[in-house]
Design an enzyme around this catalytic site. Structure first.
Site, short mmCIF file in Angstrom:
data_model
loop_
_atom_site.label_atom_id
_atom_site.label_comp_id
_atom_site.label_asym_id
_atom_site.label_seq_id
_atom_site.Cartn_x
_atom_site.Cartn_y
_atom_site.Cartn_z
CE LYS A 107 -28.07 51.29 -11.58
NZ LYS A 107 -26.67 51.50 -12.00
CB SER B 191 -26.06 48.07 -13.88
OG SER B 191 -25.70 49.30 -13.29
CB SER C 84 -23.85 51.37 -14.80
OG SER C 84 -23.28 50.09 -14.74
#
Lengths: 501, 100
Positions: free
Chosen positions: A84, A159, A183
């Site tokens: 990420k 997210s 997330s």
């Protein structure tokens, strides 16, 4: 694509690692197959913000050389992974999905990235995310949304939608996510993958660009429970560079995943995380999974956590408060975007112009909300009260864990919604995390794993398992047992049903 | 306690160093009021005697051994800086014009 590549990209990380270590396939071949897949499908999925192809090939060759030289390799050596874009990686652009960090090349590795490298894993690139991890759909990325491989018109969660989508699209066998309010878990739920938020302090936050420091936690994303456990054990453990890192041995998550047993285990159904507001198909698959767990020998009890009803409110005060403070560092002075530096504007004007130009709508919204919650006259009523509610939520968990070894709930109230449906409706967006937020507030650990497709829309449903702090192994014990039972029923993992792109 | 005016939003934006446009001020005044109204539910909880939690794992006074580690590479740091001069970060003037 050659059929051998097509076969390689669908393999579990555990199988790839074994094949690489036995010399049946090289890390270079595995890495090339995944890079080819990214080239083939990522224009449509947009899971990646940055693909580090050359570095990945070089890292793979190095692993292959080490193996040929007889060096001892880690459990996931040579296996590709996506990271990420909120974790720093030396020399590789790290944007956090924001224009304000466009082009920034961190001068250091986060501890998570350093551990992946030390474990001889091959980093394929950086994945898309809501800007500074603020969102539940990846639509708040400044670089455009990620598409859910189950239906490209739908969101992949957020997210960490890029990390989850990269797994569901077979672009990577493993990925790293971060979870501040859900997330990792909510994207796992809506993409039919597995995601774990470890106990707070279980994985170092050094080099994780902070959203809310008391809530943020990095964790593993995978297509199976065992793969998540293998990755968990690579990244977890004490780090002197993070003062909140727990100085204790990492729970035996791999052993638990291999054992997978719920006989005699007490599983608590959280009354407040079900019912009204949850889609019928989500509840149906959840209830079926509960029956399955009972059939496997678990004792199911109902528990009540009355203060969970206030978790969303407390979270949307605590998170913006911490975020407004953390994001003050983006001022256009030492790194990132600088706007309006025309020789006449003052430093304060340049800061305001830079932040206005560099931050997106959701980030500005939360910065102002946090500034408000922390301002004098409102502090006690908002931030102070939210911190007290946080204590009560932790007490609810403690009481529930007296009655049950783990707690379960649906991970998210709905399946994946359409891109654009909730993007400018913050309250509707915030409700996606209603079941995942309590764990972040209390700091314990949780996993989401797929339990079927909702009958009405054919989209994945996730079940959340919650365990006490530093009892992360219980997530894998229960998750693995449930996954095996479901695999027996279906004849394969749920992810095998994802449409080919 | 949940109404929030356009002026208040403008003040918050100033405190947060955000040079918002007029359209943004209107939009956020509306949205922040809705969000605050929703989160204000937490005031229903009787929590006067409850200690606040600022951090999920109560740790304090974490020390490490006093060992020197190499710092960041200057060239790498400056390579990503918006402006540099004489091997330093170059910043705009820090005083207002009347103070200068």
């Amino acid at each position: 694509m050659r059929s051998v590549d097509a076969d390689l990209i669908r393999q579990p990380a555990s199988v790839l690692a074994a094949a690489i270590s036995e010399g049946e396939v090289s890390s270079l071949e595995v890495t090339k197959a995944h890079l080819a897949r990214i080239t083939e499908v990522d224009e449509r999925v947009h899971a990646f913000l940055q693909v580090t192809g050359e570095a990945a090939l070089a890292a793979a060759e190095l692993v292959d050389e080490k193996r040929r030289a007889g060096a001892k390799l880690g459990a996931l050596a040579g296996v590709p992974i996506a990271v990420k874009d909120v974790l720093t990686m030396r020399g590789v652009p790290t944007t956090c999905g924001s224009k304000i960090l466009e082009g920034w090349r961190p001068p250091y590795d986060s501890t998570v990235v350093a551990r992946l490298r030390a474990a001889d894993m091959v980093i394929l690139g950086k994945t898309n995310m809501d800007e500074f991890a603020m969102g539940s759909s990846t639509e708040h990325s400044a670089y455009g949304p990620t598409h859910n491989p189950w239906d490209l018109t739908r969101i992949p969660g957020g997210s960490g939608g890029g990390s989850a989508a990269s797994l569901a699209a077979f672009e990577a066998p493993l990925a790293i996510g971060t979870d501040t309010g859900g997330s990792i878990r909510q994207p796992a739920a809506v993409t039919g993958t597995v995601g774990v938020k470890p106990t707070y302090g279980g994985v170092s936050r050094y080099g994780l660009v902070a959203l809310a420091s008391s809530l943020d936690q990095a964790g593993p994303c995978a297509r199976s429970v065992l793969d998540a456990a293998l990755l968990h054990s690579v990244i977890a453990g004490h780090d002197p560079r993070d003062s909140t890192s727990i100085n204790a041995p990492v729970p035996d998550v791999v052993g638990a995943a291999n054992r997978g047993d719920v006989r005699g285990l007490r599983i608590g159904l959280v009354k407040e995380l079900s019912g009204a507001g949850y889609q019928a198909g989500v509840l149906q698959r959840f209830n079926e999974a509960v029956e399955l767990l009972q059939g496997l020998g678990a004792e199911v009890v109902e528990v009540s956590c009355p203060n969970f009803d206030y978790a969303l409110g407390a979270y949307y005060l605590i998170l913006p408060a911490e975020a407004s403070s953390n994001l003050a560092r983006f001022d256009g002075m030492r790194y990132g975007l600088r706007a309006g530096d025309d020789g006449s504007n003052s430093v304060e004007q340049v800061m305001s112009l830079s932040r206005e130009a560099g931050f997106g709508a959701e980030v500005k919204r939360r910065i102002m909300l946090g500034t408000y919650a922390l301002s004098s006259g409102y502090y006690d009523a908002y931030y102070g009260q939210a911190q007290k509610v946080r204590t009560l939520i932790t007490r609810d968990f403690n009481a529930a864990f007296d009655k049950a070894d783990v707690l379960i709930s649906p991970t998210a109230p709905t399946t994946a919604f359409k891109i654009g449906e909730k993007v400018d409706d913050p309250l509707a967006m915030y409700l996606n995390d209603i079941a995942t937020i309590p764990v972040n507030l209390a700091g314990n650990c949780a996993m989401s794993l797929p339990v079927g497709l909702a009958p009405a829309d054919g989209l994945p449903v996730g079940l959340q398992i919650m365990a006490p702090p530093m009892a992360d192994d219980r997530l894998y014990l229960v998750g693995s047992a449930l996954e095996s039972a479901l695999t027996d029923k279906w004849g394969h993992l749920l992810i095998e049903e994802v449409p080919s792109l | 306690m949940t109404a929030i005016t356009r002026q208040e939003v403008a003040h918050l934006a100033k405190l947060a160093r955000l040079d918002l446009t007029a359209t943004e001020l209107d939009h956020y005044a509306e949205q922040l009021a809705v969000i605050l109204q929703s989160v204000a539910r937490i005031s229903e909880v009787a929590a006067d005697d409850i200690p606040p939690t600022s951090h999920p794992v109560p740790v304090e006074n974490v020390f490490r051994d006093d060992i020197a580690y190499p710092g960041l590479d200057r060239a790498e740091v400056f390579a990503s800086a918006p402006a540099t001069q004489d091997d330093r970060f170059r910043v705009p003037r820090i005083l207002d014009e009347e103070q200068a």
